[in-house]
Enzyme design. Structure first.
Site, short mmCIF file in Angstrom:
data_model
loop_
_atom_site.label_atom_id
_atom_site.label_comp_id
_atom_site.label_asym_id
_atom_site.label_seq_id
_atom_site.Cartn_x
_atom_site.Cartn_y
_atom_site.Cartn_z
N ARG A 161 35.68 58.52 23.77
CA ARG A 161 36.63 58.89 24.83
C ARG A 161 37.28 60.25 24.62
O ARG A 161 37.68 60.60 23.52
CB ARG A 161 37.73 57.82 24.93
CG ARG A 161 38.80 58.13 25.96
CD ARG A 161 39.50 56.91 26.44
NE ARG A 161 40.25 56.23 25.39
CZ ARG A 161 40.87 55.06 25.59
NH1 ARG A 161 40.81 54.47 26.76
NH2 ARG A 161 41.53 54.50 24.61
N ARG A 216 42.45 47.73 16.16
CA ARG A 216 43.01 47.39 17.47
C ARG A 216 42.30 46.18 18.06
O ARG A 216 42.91 45.33 18.72
CB ARG A 216 42.94 48.60 18.41
CG ARG A 216 44.01 49.61 18.06
CD ARG A 216 43.63 51.00 18.48
NE ARG A 216 43.67 51.19 19.91
CZ ARG A 216 43.10 52.23 20.53
NH1 ARG A 216 42.46 53.14 19.83
NH2 ARG A 216 43.19 52.35 21.83
N LYS A 218 41.66 49.13 31.40
CA LYS A 218 43.01 49.02 31.99
C LYS A 218 43.41 50.33 32.68
O LYS A 218 43.90 50.32 33.80
CB LYS A 218 44.05 48.72 30.91
CG LYS A 218 43.96 47.33 30.33
CD LYS A 218 44.98 47.14 29.21
CE LYS A 218 44.61 47.98 28.01
NZ LYS A 218 45.64 48.18 27.03
N ARG A 222 42.43 61.19 21.68
CA ARG A 222 43.67 60.56 21.23
C ARG A 222 43.53 60.30 19.73
O ARG A 222 42.45 59.96 19.26
CB ARG A 222 43.85 59.22 21.95
CG ARG A 222 44.81 59.29 23.08
CD ARG A 222 44.74 58.09 23.96
NE ARG A 222 44.88 56.81 23.24
CZ ARG A 222 44.96 55.63 23.86
NH1 ARG A 222 44.93 55.57 25.18
NH2 ARG A 222 45.08 54.52 23.19
N ARG A 280 51.75 42.07 24.80
CA ARG A 280 50.60 42.11 23.90
C ARG A 280 50.65 40.98 22.89
O ARG A 280 49.70 40.81 22.13
CB ARG A 280 50.64 43.43 23.14
CG ARG A 280 49.51 44.38 23.52
CD ARG A 280 49.69 45.66 22.73
NE ARG A 280 48.52 46.46 22.61
CZ ARG A 280 48.25 47.49 23.38
NH1 ARG A 280 49.03 47.81 24.39
NH2 ARG A 280 47.18 48.22 23.15
#
Ligand code: AMP
Length: 216
Positions: free
Chosen positions: A128, A174, A14, A163, A89
């Site tokens: 990431r 998640r 995204k 993060r 969501r």
């Protein structure tokens, strides 16, 4: 320009797709994750509450998210088109979004669902890294966008950080939340007739496939 709602599992691309569309077409990128991360840095009880929910990979309560999003959608910079990343969501959020769109006289636009394999998603999250200065995204596991120098941004020399929710455990939570709560949105928008799928294995395929939709 058509407004775009992105529906995707965590790390399906995204953020990357949004970046491409912002650069190429001047879209405004509205990410509820970013709005929440900003709010979580405020030194208040609310900021602390949001920060705890984000750390655990849980969804933040609707009341908080609706307020932040509605405030953002009232700003004039989005009039030429925006990408909604991370919202709705849940089905309940989709109903609420229909209400907000009507109230603020916005166009629902198109809903784009990004598709990628589970293991690619896991590596994208666990590996990431982000630049603390310019926000560029890197990865130390997928072999794509590996920083040339460890922990340093290739573009601006800023330092890279992870993060707090980019770890294996939080990824599993998640992903399960996505399957349980977000995936049902696919049916909801399919019935409305404005849902499209694109392959998000690479930047190139994403951009090529979304451009077909935008120019239709
Ligand atoms: P993202 O940047 O979209 O991956 O979102 C990061 C985190 O922000 C999520 O794991 C949730 O905790 C929270 N979040 C983002 N968007 C929403 C939303 N629409 N509703 C509830 N929580 C959200």
């Amino acid at each position: 320009m058509k407004n775009i709602i992105l529906i995707a599992a965590p790390a399906a691309g995204k953020g990357t797709l949004s970046e491409l569309l912002v650069e190429k077409y001047g879209y405004v990128h509205i990410s509820t994750g970013d709005l929440l991360r900003d709010a979580s840095r405020e030194e208040s009880e609310l900021g602390q509450k949001i920060s705890n929910m984000l750390k655990n990979g849980e969804l933040v309560t609707d009341e908080i998210v609706f307020q932040l999003l509605e405030n953002r959608l009232r700003k004039d910079d989005i009039l030429n088109g925006y990408i909604l990343d991370g919202f709705p969501r849940t089905i309940n959020q989709a109903y609420k979004y229909d209400e907000i769109v009507n109230k603020l006289n916005k166009d629902l636009g198109i809903v784009v669902c990004l598709q990628t394999e589970y293991d690619t998603l896991r590596k994208r999250i666990v590996g990431r890294m982000l630049c603390s200065d310019c926000g560029s995204i890197y990865n130390t596991l997928t072999g794509v966008n590996t920083p040339k120098v460890e922990n340093i941004c290739d573009k601006c020399g800023g330092s890279l950080y992870k993060r707090s929710d980019d770890n294996e455990e939080s990824f599993k939570t998640r992903y399960e939340t996505y399957l349980e709560k977000t995936k049902p949105l696919i049916n909801y928008y399919q019935e409305k007739g404005n849902l499209y799928f694109i392959n998000s294995d690479s930047k190139e395929t994403m951009l090529k496939e979304i451009e077909v939709l935008l120019h239709d």
